[in-house]
Design a protein around this motif. Structure first.
Motif, PDB file in Angstrom:
ATOM      1  N   ASP A   1       0.824  -1.209   0.000  1.00 32.74           N
ATOM      2  CA  ASP A   1       0.000   0.000   0.000  1.00 32.74           C
ATOM      3  C   ASP A   1       0.859   1.261   0.000  1.00 32.74           C
ATOM      4  OD1 ASP A   1      -2.296  -1.516   0.008  1.00 32.74           O
ATOM      5  OD2 ASP A   1      -2.660  -1.281   2.162  1.00 32.74           O
ATOM      6  N   TYR A   2       1.921   1.258   0.809  1.00 34.11           N
ATOM      7  CA  TYR A   2       2.818   2.417   0.883  1.00 34.11           C
ATOM      8  C   TYR A   2       3.508   2.653  -0.465  1.00 34.11           C
ATOM      9  CZ  TYR A   2       6.593   5.473   2.367  1.00 34.11           C
ATOM     10  OH  TYR A   2       7.472   6.515   2.485  1.00 34.11           O
TER      11      TYR A   2
ATOM     12  N   ASN B   1       2.502   1.609  -3.423  1.00 34.71           N
ATOM     13  CA  ASN B   1       1.496   2.034  -4.407  1.00 34.71           C
ATOM     14  C   ASN B   1       1.164   3.512  -4.255  1.00 34.71           C
ATOM     15  OD1 ASN B   1       1.219  -0.364  -5.802  1.00 34.71           O
ATOM     16  ND2 ASN B   1      -0.365  -1.138  -4.446  1.00 34.71           N
ATOM     17  N   GLY B   2       1.141   3.992  -3.009  1.00 35.20           N
ATOM     18  CA  GLY B   2       0.919   5.418  -2.787  1.00 35.20           C
ATOM     19  C   GLY B   2       2.036   6.261  -3.380  1.00 35.20           C
ATOM     20  N   LEU B   3       3.280   5.800  -3.225  1.00 34.25           N
ATOM     21  CA  LEU B   3       4.418   6.521  -3.809  1.00 34.25           C
ATOM     22  C   LEU B   3       4.364   6.495  -5.329  1.00 34.25           C
ATOM     23  CD1 LEU B   3       7.335   5.360  -1.473  1.00 34.25           C
ATOM     24  CD2 LEU B   3       6.123   7.551  -1.440  1.00 34.25           C
TER      25      LEU B   3
ATOM     26  N   ASN C   1       1.560   6.281  -7.136  1.00 33.97           N
ATOM     27  CA  ASN C   1       0.458   7.182  -7.513  1.00 33.97           C
ATOM     28  C   ASN C   1       0.857   8.650  -7.430  1.00 33.97           C
ATOM     29  OD1 ASN C   1      -1.236   5.017  -8.013  1.00 33.97           O
ATOM     30  ND2 ASN C   1      -2.119   5.039  -5.968  1.00 33.97           N
ATOM     31  N   GLN C   2       1.773   8.978  -6.532  1.00 30.95           N
ATOM     32  CA  GLN C   2       2.240  10.356  -6.399  1.00 30.95           C
ATOM     33  C   GLN C   2       3.342  10.684  -7.401  1.00 30.95           C
ATOM     34  OE1 GLN C   2       3.153  11.511  -2.319  1.00 30.95           O
ATOM     35  NE2 GLN C   2       1.808   9.890  -1.595  1.00 30.95           N
TER      36      GLN C   2
END
Length: 69
Positions: A16-17, A19-21, A23-24
């Motif tokens: 999740d972490y 994937n967040g990076l 997406n950013q």
């Protein structure tokens, strides 16, 4: 790797972490599932500090800020 800092993550939390990076736009992943950072450590640190300063600045006028600081 993170355990020396007292941080423990399971596989789902790390996914999740990361994937967040992604997406950013801070990290990419290639076909062999290897991650590549798009920023240097210094650039990432500066970005985090700027975001924190922006959040703290917006909270400064709120009642929430006065309760904790």
């Amino acid at each position: 790797m993170f355990s020396k800092y007292g941080l423990y993550f399971n596989d789902d939390e790390l996914k999740d972490y990361l994937n967040g990076l992604i997406n950013q736009g801070l990290v990419t992943i290639n076909r062999s599932n290897k991650y590549k950072a798009l920023l240097s450590h210094e650039q990432f640190r500066d970005l985090c500090l700027k975001r924190t300063a922006k959040i703290m600045g917006s909270l400064k006028e709120s009642k929430f800020f006065g309760c904790y600081f």
